[in-house]
Design a protein around this motif. Structure first.
Motif, short mmCIF file in Angstrom:
data_model
loop_
_atom_site.label_atom_id
_atom_site.label_comp_id
_atom_site.label_asym_id
_atom_site.label_seq_id
_atom_site.Cartn_x
_atom_site.Cartn_y
_atom_site.Cartn_z
N ILE A 115 3.56 -3.95 -3.63
CA ILE A 115 2.88 -4.82 -2.86
C ILE A 115 2.85 -4.16 -1.24
O ILE A 115 1.70 -4.13 -0.56
N ASP A 116 3.72 -3.34 -0.90
CA ASP A 116 3.88 -2.80 0.30
C ASP A 116 2.77 -1.64 0.20
O ASP A 116 2.00 -1.57 1.28
N ARG A 117 2.52 -1.08 -0.95
CA ARG A 117 1.67 0.25 -0.75
C ARG A 117 0.21 -0.41 -0.71
O ARG A 117 -0.74 0.14 -0.30
N MET A 118 0.13 -1.45 -1.67
CA MET A 118 -1.26 -2.07 -1.68
C MET A 118 -1.63 -2.40 -0.20
O MET A 118 -3.02 -2.31 0.44
N ARG A 119 -0.92 -3.11 0.37
CA ARG A 119 -1.01 -3.69 1.90
C ARG A 119 -1.25 -2.49 2.85
O ARG A 119 -2.13 -2.64 3.62
N ARG A 120 -0.43 -1.34 3.09
CA ARG A 120 -0.47 -0.47 3.87
C ARG A 120 -1.54 0.75 3.47
O ARG A 120 -1.76 1.52 4.50
N THR A 121 -1.98 0.91 2.37
CA THR A 121 -3.00 2.01 2.11
C THR A 121 -4.10 1.41 1.25
O THR A 121 -5.46 1.62 1.68
N LEU A 122 -4.05 0.74 0.35
CA LEU A 122 -5.18 0.40 -0.44
C LEU A 122 -6.23 -0.66 0.06
O LEU A 122 -7.49 -0.59 0.05
N GLU A 155 -4.68 -5.24 10.14
CA GLU A 155 -3.95 -4.20 9.59
C GLU A 155 -4.98 -3.20 8.87
O GLU A 155 -4.69 -2.04 8.25
N GLY A 156 -6.30 -3.54 8.84
CA GLY A 156 -7.25 -2.70 8.73
C GLY A 156 -7.98 -2.86 7.10
O GLY A 156 -8.89 -1.98 6.91
N CYS A 157 -7.61 -4.02 6.72
CA CYS A 157 -8.47 -4.58 5.55
C CYS A 157 -9.98 -4.85 5.99
O CYS A 157 -10.15 -5.36 6.79
N GLY A 158 -10.69 -4.45 4.94
CA GLY A 158 -12.17 -4.60 5.28
C GLY A 158 -12.44 -5.90 5.33
O GLY A 158 -13.25 -6.58 6.42
#
Length: 252
Positions: A115-122, A155-158
Motif C-alpha cells: 500500500i505504501d509503495r503504491m501510494r508513494r511511487t506508483l 501527493e502527485g497522483c494524476g
C-alpha cells in the motif's frame, strides 16, 4: 495488464481479459499473484517473482506495442518496483491503476508495504487510479471522498476516479478528481446487490478505451456503460456474489 489469478473466474486477470477483448482490444496478461479465492472471499495469496514479471514485460515490449497498462492486485511491493522500472522506458503509455487492497468479502490482497509503495511511487506514474470508497479511505486516511482525493492528488497522483459501486442509493455515482479542475460526475442506475469483479472490469474497460485513443473522459463513459451492461446480465457462478457477464453483448 498485470493482475492476480482468481480461480472462480470472477475477478482479476480473467475479468481483465474478458473486458478488454469484449471492447475490441488484445490483452497481454501478466500474472502478479496466485490466490485461493471463490465468489465469496479471498483466503490466501502468493506473489509471483518480480524479476520474472519484469522479464515478461520486457520480452513482450520487444515484440508488440503497448497502448495502455492496467494493474489490479499487485502481490507485493517489489512487483511495483519491477513495473516502474519497465514503465521508465515507456513514459508515454497510459497507466490505469485499480488499487486492489481487499476483496469484497474482506480478505486482504495488499500488505502495508505494498500500500505504501503504491501510494508513494506508483500513483505518481498513473494517469488515473480507480479506488472504491473503502480503498479511497484506507489509502488517504480521509473518510470524505473529496478530501481523500485531494490528499492523493496533493501527493502527485494524476487523477482519481472515486467509484461508487459499494455505496448506497438509487444511483452509482463515480467522480473524477483532478488538480485544479472541477470534479466530473457520472451517474448510473444501481442494480441491487454487489458483484464479484466490477472494479476489475471497470478499470480494464477504461484501459481499453485509452488504448483505442479515447480521451480519459470518453474512456470512463464507455467503461461505465460496459460495466452496467455486464452487471445487468450477471451470472450466478457460485454461492457468493454474482459475476458480471463481460460477454453480454454476444446475446444482443
Amino acid at each position: 495488464m498485470l493482475s492476480g489469478l482468481d480461480p472462480s473466474g470472477g475477478a482479476g486477470i480473467q475479468a481483465d481479459i474478458q473486458a478488454v477483448t469484449a471492447l475490441g482490444c488484445h490483452p497481454l496478461p501478466v500474472l502478479t499473484c496466485l490466490t485461493v479465492q471463490d465468489t465469496r472471499n479471498v483466503y490466501d495469496s502468493v506473489a509471483v517473482e518480480s524479476d520474472l514479471i519484469l522479464r515478461q514485460l520486457k520480452c513482450l515490449a520487444q515484440d508488440t506495442p503497448f497502448h495502455a497498462v492496467k494493474t489490479g492486485a499487485l502481490g507485493n511491493a517489489s512487483i511495483v518496483e519491477a513495473l516502474l522500472a519497465f514503465l521508465a522506458d515507456h513514459p508515454a503509455v497510459p497507466l490505469i491503476v485499480d488499487p486492489v487492497i481487499k476483496a469484497a468479502g474482506g480478505g486482504d490482497l495488499a500488505d502495508e508495504a505494498l500500500i505504501d509503495r503504491m501510494r508513494r511511487t506508483l500513483f505518481q506514474r498513473a494517469e488515473v487510479i480507480t479506488p472504491n470508497g473503502v480503498e479511497l479511505a484506507q489509502l488517504s486516511g480521509e473518510q470524505d471522498p473529496a478530501k481523500a482525493a485531494d490528499q492523493l492528488l496533493s501527493e502527485g497522483c494524476g487523477s482519481v476516479l472515486a467509484t461508487g459501486g459499494h455505496g448506497l442509493g438509487q444511483s452509482i455515482v463515480n467522480v473524477l478528481y483532478r488538480s485544479g479542475q472541477e470534479p466530473m460526475e457520472w451517474r448510473l442506475d444501481r442494480i441491487g446487490g454487489e458483484y464479484h469483479g466490477t472494479g476489475c472490469t471497470l478499470a480494464a474497460a477504461l484501459a481499453a478505451g485509452r488504448a483505442q485513443g479515447l480521451s480519459l473522459e470518453e474512456a470512463i463513459a464507455q467503461a461505465q456503460t460496459f460495466v452496467s451492461g455486464a452487471i445487468g446480465s450477471a451470472l450466478a457462478v457460485g454461492r457468493g456474489q454474482p459475476v458480471p457477464d463481460r460477454h453480454y453483448k454476444r446475446n444482443i
